[in-house]
Motif scaffolding. Structure first.
Motif, PDB file in Angstrom:
ATOM      1  N   VAL A 118      79.205  48.378  42.415  1.00 17.12           N
ATOM      2  CA  VAL A 118      79.632  48.523  43.816  1.00 17.12           C
ATOM      3  C   VAL A 118      78.411  48.630  44.723  1.00 17.12           C
ATOM      4  CG1 VAL A 118      80.799  50.055  45.451  1.00 17.12           C
ATOM      5  CG2 VAL A 118      81.846  49.565  43.235  1.00 17.12           C
ATOM      6  N   LEU A 119      77.418  49.396  44.314  1.00 15.42           N
ATOM      7  CA  LEU A 119      76.214  49.571  45.126  1.00 15.42           C
ATOM      8  C   LEU A 119      75.395  48.283  45.194  1.00 15.42           C
ATOM      9  CD1 LEU A 119      75.108  53.127  43.924  1.00 15.42           C
ATOM     10  CD2 LEU A 119      76.200  52.528  46.091  1.00 15.42           C
ATOM     11  N   LYS A 120      75.418  47.526  44.119  1.00 14.84           N
ATOM     12  CA  LYS A 120      74.677  46.265  44.070  1.00 14.84           C
ATOM     13  C   LYS A 120      75.360  45.187  44.894  1.00 14.84           C
ATOM     14  CE  LYS A 120      72.695  42.971  40.765  1.00 14.84           C
ATOM     15  NZ  LYS A 120      72.610  42.591  39.333  1.00 14.84           N
ATOM     16  N   ARG A 121      76.693  45.286  44.975  1.00 14.51           N
ATOM     17  CA  ARG A 121      77.517  44.308  45.689  1.00 14.51           C
ATOM     18  C   ARG A 121      77.342  42.913  45.075  1.00 14.51           C
ATOM     19  NH1 ARG A 121      78.809  46.870  50.650  1.00 14.51           N
ATOM     20  NH2 ARG A 121      80.214  45.150  51.115  1.00 14.51           N
ATOM     21  N   HIS A 148      88.318  47.074  44.892  1.00 11.05           N
ATOM     22  CA  HIS A 148      88.956  48.001  45.829  1.00 11.05           C
ATOM     23  C   HIS A 148      87.917  48.751  46.660  1.00 11.05           C
ATOM     24  CE1 HIS A 148      93.017  48.459  43.481  1.00 11.05           C
ATOM     25  NE2 HIS A 148      92.918  47.329  44.138  1.00 11.05           N
ATOM     26  N   LEU A 149      86.909  49.271  45.997  1.00 13.40           N
ATOM     27  CA  LEU A 149      85.900  50.059  46.701  1.00 13.40           C
ATOM     28  C   LEU A 149      85.114  49.206  47.686  1.00 13.40           C
ATOM     29  CD1 LEU A 149      84.520  52.383  43.874  1.00 13.40           C
ATOM     30  CD2 LEU A 149      85.731  53.095  45.943  1.00 13.40           C
ATOM     31  N   ALA A 229      90.945  55.373  47.128  1.00 13.51           N
ATOM     32  CA  ALA A 229      90.588  54.010  47.509  1.00 13.51           C
ATOM     33  C   ALA A 229      90.264  53.169  46.274  1.00 13.51           C
ATOM     34  CB  ALA A 229      89.398  54.033  48.470  1.00 13.51           C
ATOM     35  N   MET A 230      89.512  53.735  45.335  1.00 17.33           N
ATOM     36  CA  MET A 230      89.186  53.001  44.117  1.00 17.33           C
ATOM     37  C   MET A 230      90.448  52.655  43.347  1.00 17.33           C
ATOM     38  SD  MET A 230      87.022  54.173  40.730  1.00 17.33           S
ATOM     39  CE  MET A 230      88.474  54.908  39.953  1.00 17.33           C
ATOM     40  N   TRP A 231      91.342  53.620  43.248  1.00 16.47           N
ATOM     41  CA  TRP A 231      92.558  53.418  42.459  1.00 16.47           C
ATOM     42  C   TRP A 231      93.558  52.492  43.143  1.00 16.47           C
ATOM     43  CZ3 TRP A 231      97.706  55.081  43.446  1.00 16.47           C
ATOM     44  CH2 TRP A 231      98.581  54.902  42.368  1.00 16.47           C
ATOM     45  N   GLY A 232      93.781  52.692  44.442  1.00 10.71           N
ATOM     46  CA  GLY A 232      94.855  51.971  45.109  1.00 10.71           C
ATOM     47  C   GLY A 232      94.438  50.936  46.131  1.00 10.71           C
TER      48      GLY A 232
END
Length: 262
Positions: A118-121, A148-149, A229-232
């Motif tokens: 996620v941080l690397k995108r 999601h994130l 947010a990550m989950w849904g």
């Protein structure tokens, strides 16, 4: 048939539906209840236990539960149905299994796995291939969580309380697991699946873990929202939870205003 009679029949039909449908009754109760309702029991328990209970406040408010007591204020039939439908909890064994999962790993283990990506995108397809290479059969769910994130990070929606960036992500999502564990323990107790001593031990453990990860209610709330947010994903339900979190932090009637996080 006159308009008046049609209206009367519609009202009767709606009343019958609400009586027959526990989900409809729960929705109406949630809409009409007073936000951050306090219980008589809440004033009787220790400050330590009350603070621990309030680590479940956002989840409690979403469900329409009282936030500051072991009792949820809901009926047992609805609680048992929620436990079965949401968690697959139908007895003591399954209740203990779910509570242990939330305590030991929950969704924060998945968060730790996807956070570097996620941080690397980068390119979505390249990200998916890298996750598949590292995690094999577990990759599909992790790819979804990463998507999601990133979608929530890129969202243009106005959510004052929901800050999702490198700093808030570094705090983790233990709040998401701890809050749900606290509320699930309360429901399991009211359903007779665990006793009071075990329920309090789980609730206090959830708060202690949260206190080791966050400095205040704001950090805790953001951790909870990032977990959701990550989950849904970026959803209307997330919008509602952001509103609850904002009220919990800023509303003078909020139970979080009655006690400091630490």
């Amino acid at each position: 048939m006159s308009v008046v009679w049609v209206a009367v029949l519609l009202l009767i039909g709606a009343a019958i539906y609400v009586v027959a449908n526990p989900n409809a009754k729960a929705a109406i109760k949630s809409l009409t209840r007073r936000d951050f309702a306090k219980s008589a029991e809440g004033a009787q328990i220790s400050q330590t236990r009350r603070r621990a209970l309030l680590a479940g406040l956002i989840n409690s408010e979403q469900a329409g539960f009282i936030g500051d007591s072991l009792a949820t204020g809901s009926d047992r039939k609805r609680i048992e149905k929620t436990l079965a439908n949401v968690w697959g909890v139908v007895d003591k064994q399954s209740a203990v299994a779910v509570l242990n999962w939330l305590r030991q790993s929950g969704h924060r283990s998945s968060f730790g796995a996807v956070l570097p990506y996620v941080l690397k995108r980068g390119d979505r397809l390249d990200r998916q291939k890298a996750i598949e290479k590292e995690f094999g059969e577990n990759a599909a769910e992790l790819c979804k969580y990463a998507d999601h994130l990133i979608a929530c990070m890129d969202s243009k929606k106005e959510r004052p309380i929901f800050t999702i960036d490198k700093e808030t992500l570094s705090k983790g999502i233990l709040a998401w697991d701890a809050s749900r564990m606290i509320v699930t323990a309360r429901m399991a107790y009211e359903s007779g699946y665990i006793d009071e001593k075990v329920a309090w031990a789980v609730i206090e453990n959830g708060y202690d873990a949260a206190a080791a990860s966050y400095e205040n209610w704001r950090e805790f709330a953001i951790g909870y929202l990032i977990g959701r947010a990550m989950w849904g994903g970026d959803s209307n339900e997330l919008d509602k939870l952001c509103e609850i979190a904002q009220k919990a932090l800023n509303d003078k009637k909020s139970l979080w205003k009655t006690i400091a996080f630490k």
